[in-house]
Structure formats: structure tokens, C-alpha cells
Enzyme design. Structure first.
Site, short mmCIF file in Angstrom:
data_model
loop_
_atom_site.label_atom_id
_atom_site.label_comp_id
_atom_site.label_asym_id
_atom_site.label_seq_id
_atom_site.Cartn_x
_atom_site.Cartn_y
_atom_site.Cartn_z
N ARG A 1 -7.94 69.06 -72.05
CA ARG A 1 -8.24 68.54 -73.40
C ARG A 1 -6.96 67.98 -74.01
NH1 ARG A 1 -5.28 72.57 -75.74
NH2 ARG A 1 -5.59 74.63 -74.85
N VAL B 1 7.08 87.15 -64.98
CA VAL B 1 8.34 86.43 -64.76
C VAL B 1 9.23 86.63 -65.99
CG1 VAL B 1 9.37 84.17 -64.30
CG2 VAL B 1 7.15 84.76 -63.30
P1 ADP Z 1 -3.16 80.87 -72.19
O1 ADP Z 1 -4.27 80.17 -71.50
O2 ADP Z 1 -3.59 82.10 -72.89
O3 ADP Z 1 -2.33 79.96 -73.06
P2 ADP Z 1 -1.12 80.72 -70.12
O4 ADP Z 1 -1.37 81.07 -68.71
O5 ADP Z 1 -1.01 79.27 -70.45
O6 ADP Z 1 -2.22 81.41 -71.03
O7 ADP Z 1 0.21 81.46 -70.59
C1 ADP Z 1 0.60 81.52 -71.93
C2 ADP Z 1 2.03 82.01 -72.00
O8 ADP Z 1 2.11 83.32 -71.41
C3 ADP Z 1 3.03 81.18 -71.22
O9 ADP Z 1 3.50 80.09 -71.96
C4 ADP Z 1 4.12 82.19 -70.95
O10 ADP Z 1 4.93 82.37 -72.07
C5 ADP Z 1 3.35 83.47 -70.74
N1 ADP Z 1 3.09 83.73 -69.30
C6 ADP Z 1 2.01 83.36 -68.57
N2 ADP Z 1 2.11 83.80 -67.31
C7 ADP Z 1 3.28 84.45 -67.22
C8 ADP Z 1 3.95 85.17 -66.19
N3 ADP Z 1 3.42 85.30 -64.97
N4 ADP Z 1 5.15 85.73 -66.47
C9 ADP Z 1 5.68 85.64 -67.70
N5 ADP Z 1 5.10 85.01 -68.71
C10 ADP Z 1 3.92 84.42 -68.49
#
Ligand code: ADP
Length: 496
Positions: A296, A208
Site C-alpha cells: 500500500r 536483532v
Molecule cells: P509491523 O508489521 O508490525 O510493522 P515489522 O516486521 O515491519 O512489523 O517490524 C516493525 C519493527 O519491529 C521494525 O521496524 C523493527 O524495529 C522491529 N523488528 C522487527 N523484526 C525484528 C527483529 N527480528 N529484531 C529486532 N527488531 C525487529
């Protein structure tokens, strides 16, 4: 047994640094004795001096804090009735939560079953979909299904994002720009997934463009659930948060309500017990997508505490003790605005490479509406053996502008000498027009860095004075170099 009204008298904090200090502060406020642990190379921590009991762990570095057997033995030896895992380390290891339970101790967090279920990004996506919550178009594949995964990426269109289902902290995740580079990136992510997270499943999802990261703090007792509003964590580097704030700036009321509602649906659907965070990405055309649930306490919990007045660690302890929520939704309001900056030992002028050294000088300016969270005792070694986060600074104000100005001041007066940090970048971002306007998205870092000066600014006069007196003290002839400081009163000792 894991009963309905267990009173916690003694709490083992299975963690280190600022989060151990943070948990200890609430435990002590509630009259709970604290048992703290330390790796043998990690003694320069302030909270150890304030613990009722401290125990060395046999290992060194990150691995020391993952020693489940040793931690359980310490808990028994110290007579602890509960273990708080903090964040990182064992906080989301369901097997550890189960072992704590099997040892007739309270695990401060959700049940092992919930941790296992929601800790898997693919399983969490499925649950979200069942709850009618939008998820980014994506599908899960096994490591050996590379060709199918590549075909799927072509079908949803590039850029795509590959995510290890067990990944976290921005690791085990990589963007793929086109078909030609898919295979290389796939193999890298599979290797990371296996090495770092012992998992062999990868989610291929649509990447995205320019979303904001907005997450909802929730709490549940298995029957009732509440939310404690949202945080905006869009200022990131390497998909890891650097600045967080509450509430999210300019969030349309309808979108805010949708996010809160989606988070609560998930909590109800899973019978969630304890506190947690439901993460979303939100696009500029008002779409939102579920990302994951963190089962958490979050690193950024403090901004929620500042605007709601709810101590989230106390809330965790209460739910664990009583199995009920002490608060109803109507008792939770947001007042004003709060911002948190994470201070990392890393060089923002060199692709955020972790820095090492010894912190010889660490001075911060306290003020009534600021929180500075750390457990640093100088000289403090930074050898790259632990997370690069050194401290967190938080400010609040009636308005976002007030919190931001207070943060700019706090950063300008933050003195840390001995390792390269991101403090100058944080201060730069506080004044950047994008941040001032509340328009940062998760991919804004290159724009924020574009105007970040290459040269280090001259030291502010007060810092220069502090530094010069510290250097004079170290330079005294015949004065031996300072030892690795063990905080005063630090020893293995019995109850006060
Ligand atoms: P983690 O568990 O490693 O923290 P997350 O799924 O929470 O992974 O995602 C961390 C960050 O990665 C998000 O805050 C965002 O910036 C980016 N992100 C995750 N999924 C997407 C996506 N589908 N498109 C663009 N950015 C994404």
C-alpha cells in the site's frame, strides 16, 4: 471489467484524516472527482469540505471505516469507478480488494492475490528466501505448538521475537528475553494474534540488536519494476515509526545497491502491480534482513516524493488505470534530503500513553520546502477512537542538515493546544547528537528520552500570544461554547 485502460473519473476515498486529504489533493490535481466518507462522530475534517460528494457512514469510531458493504454501496451510489483505501483500515484486506474488483471497480493497490500472499509475514519470508534474500533466522508455528516453538527459541538463542503472522503496526509482536519468560509471552502474543488479527500462526525469530529500519519504495506493473530509493525509519517507539527520512544517512553505496536489488527481485518474483514497500533491518556489521512487504501507500511516502519529485498517489492511479509503469528506472533520481515527523496525540513523558481532549488551536507555519499534512478543523475532538497520529510535518533541503534545521524550526512554530502531543520530543530529537549524526537505530528511544526534560518548556512568545487570544475568545460572556464544527460547504451534494 478490470480492463487495461480504465480512465478514473470519480474516486471514492475509503479513509479519513490526513491520508484522505493527501489522496484528495492528487485526485483533484488530476481532474478526478472525489467522494469522501465520514463516521458520524468524525465530522471535523477539512477535506470533507473539498469533496465533490460526501457520505456519512452509519457507525462511529474506527469500525465505521471498515464497513465493506456500506462503502461498496456508496461507491455505486456516487458513480465512483475506483476506490482508494489509503493506509490502515481496509488497505491490506485482500477480501475487500476482491469485492471491489467483483463490483467492476478499480481497487487502487495490488491484486487481492498479491495482498493475501504478501500480507502474511510467514509467506512473505518464504518468498524472500526463494529469491535469495536474507531473512532473520526464524520459523513459523501454530498456536498449539508452544513447546516446539520454545525449543526452537532456545536453539536460535535469546533474545527472540514473537510475531503474529497477520500482525502490523508494531502490534502482535513481543520480545522474549529468556526461556523462563517464553510461555507467558507466547500466550500473550497468541491471544493478540487471535483477537486483533484473526490469525493463529506465530513466527519465532532471532531478535536483532540495534538494527536500522531501512525500506525500499517500489512500483511494478506485473512485468516491469522500478525502485524509488530508500527511506530510513529507525526512529521508533513501540516498534512504530516516529521519524522517517530519505535517503538513509551514511548508507554504504554497496549496501544501498543490495537493498534496492533485493526489493526489485521480490517485485519481479511476485509479478507485483502497483506501488509498495519492501522493509529490511540493517545491522551495524553490514548484514541486512528482509522484514516484510507493505502492499500500500506508506505513511512516510512523502519523503520519497520530496527527494524524487514523483507523486506516489498519482503513480498508483496511473498504474491502476493503464496497467503500465509511466516511468523507467533511469528517470528516477534522488535530489537532496527530506525528513518527516509524525505528530501523535500521546504523552512521551508517560510511556507514550495516548492522550485525549479537544484541539482548540492548531496553527502551523507554512514555508516553501515544508509539507504539513492534516485534516484538522478546530475544535477537533481526540477521543482515542482513531489512530493517535494527528498530522505529519515534512521538510526538505539540499543537505540533511538543512532539512533537519528546517524541521526544528517548523516544530518550534507548531502550535497545537488541547491535547498532549509528542511535538516537544520530536523537537528534542532534531537537536539530539545521535540524530544529528544520523546514528539512530530502532532501539535508540531510551537514549533519546534520557535527556528529554521532565518539565514542559515555557511556551514560545508567538504561541503564548495565540493561546491567550484564543482563550479570551472562548471566555467571552454569553458566548456559547463552540459547536462541533462542520466545515463550510460541507453537505451531501451533487457534482459541481
Ligand atoms: P509491523 O508489521 O508490525 O510493522 P515489522 O516486521 O515491519 O512489523 O517490524 C516493525 C519493527 O519491529 C521494525 O521496524 C523493527 O524495529 C522491529 N523488528 C522487527 N523484526 C525484528 C527483529 N527480528 N529484531 C529486532 N527488531 C525487529
Amino acid at each position: 471489467m478490470y480492463g487495461p485502460f480504465t480512465r478514473i473519473k470519480t474516486l471514492l476515498i475509503a479513509n479519513r484524516s490526513e491520508v484522505a486529504a493527501r489522496i484528495q489533493a492528487t485526485a483533484q490535481r488530476l481532474g478526478i472527482k472525489t467522494v469522501c466518507v465520514y463516521a458520524t462522530d468524525d465530522t471535523a475534517q477539512a477535506h470533507l469540505a473539498h469533496a465533490d460528494m460526501v457520505f456519512p457512514l452509519s457507525g462511529t469510531g474506527h469500525h465505521a471505516y471498515l464497513a465493506q458493504d456500506e462503502l461498496l454501496t456508496i461507491a455505486q451510489k456516487a458513480g465512483a469507478d475506483a476506490i482508494h483505501p489509503g493506509y490502515g483500515f481496509l488497505a491490506e484486506i485482500s477480501q475487500f480488494a476482491q469485492r471491489v474488483r467483483d463490483a467492476d471497480l478499480l481497487f487502487i493497490g495490488p491484486s487481492p492475490e498479491i495482498i493475501a500472499l504478501l500480507g502474511d509475514k510467514a509467506a512473505a519470508r518464504t518468498i524472500a528466501q526463494r529469491c535469495g534474500i536474507p531473512v532473520v533466522p526464524g520459523r513459523t508455528f501454530h498456536a498449539e505448538q508452544q513447546a516446539h516453538a520454545a525449543a526452537y527459541a532456545t536453539q536460535i538463542g535469546y533474545p527472540a521475537l514473537l510475531k503474529a503472522t497477520g500482525g502490523g503496526g508494531g502490534r502482535g509482536m513481543e520480545r522474549v528475553n529468556d526461556e523462563a519468560s517464553f510461555d507467558k509471552v507466547w500466550q500473550r502474543v497468541v491471544r493478540q494474534a487471535e483477537r486483533l488479527f484473526s490469525c493463529s500462526q506465530i513466527v519465532v525469530e532471532k531478535y536483532v540488536e540495534e538494527p536500522r529500519h531501512i525500506e525500499v519504495q517500489i512500483a511494478g506493473d506485473g512485468t516491469e519494476a522500478i525502485h524509488l530509493h530508500e527511506r530510513d525509519c529507525s526512529t521508533q517507539r513501540r516498534r512504530q515509526k516516529m521519524i522517517e527520512e530519505a535517503p538513509a544517512p551514511h548508507l554504504p553505496p554497496l549496501m544501498r545497491a543490495k537493498l534496492h536489488d533485493a526489493a526489485l527481485r521480490l517485485v519481479h518474483a511476485t509479478g507485483y502491480t502497483s506501488i509498495g514497500t519492501v522493509e529490511f533491518i540493517v545491522t551495524s556489521d553490514d548484514q541486512f534482513y528482509f522484514l516484510e512487504v507493505n502492499t500500500r501507500l506508506q505513511v512516510e511516502h512523502g519523503v520519497t516524493e520530496m527527494v524524487t519529485g514523483v507523486d506516489l498517489v498519482a503513480l498508483q492511479l496511473h498504474i491502476a488505470e493503464h496497467n503500465t509503469l509511466p516511468l523507467a528506472q533511469h528517470q528516477i533520481d534522488v535530489r537532496g534530503h527530506a525528513i518527516q515527523c509524525r505528530v501523535y496525540a500521546e504523552d512521551p513523558r508517560n510511556d507514550f500513553t495516548p492522550s485525549t481532549g479537544t484541539i482548540n488551536l492548531h496553527e502551523t507555519c507554512a514555508s516553501p520546502f515544508a509539507r504539513i499534512e492534516h485534516s484538522i478543523v478546530t475544535p477537533y475532538p481526540v477521543a482515542g477512537l482513531y489512530d493517535a497520529m494527528l498530522s505529519k510535518v515534512l521538510t526538505s533541503g539540499i543537505t540533511r542538515g538543512e532539512a533537519r534545521t528546517a524541521m526544528a524550526h517548523l516544530l518550534a512554530t507548531y502550535t497545537l493546544v488541547g491535547v498532549t502531543t509528542n511535538i516537544c520530543l520530536l523537537a528534542h530529537i532534531m537537536q539530539h547528537s545521535l540524530f544529528v549524526a544520523g546514528n539512530v537505530h530502532t532501539q535508540s528511544m531510551p537514549v533519546l528520552l534520557a535527556t528529554f526534560p521532565d518539565e514542559l518548556p515555557p511556551l514560545p512568545p508567538h504561541t503564548a500570544a495565540l493561546l491567550s487570544s484564543a482563550l479570551t475568545a472562548f471566555a467571552q460572556p454569553n458566548k456559547p461554547p463552540p459547536p462541533l464544527v462542520v466545515p463550510s460547504g460541507w453537505k451531501e451534494r451533487s457534482w459541481r
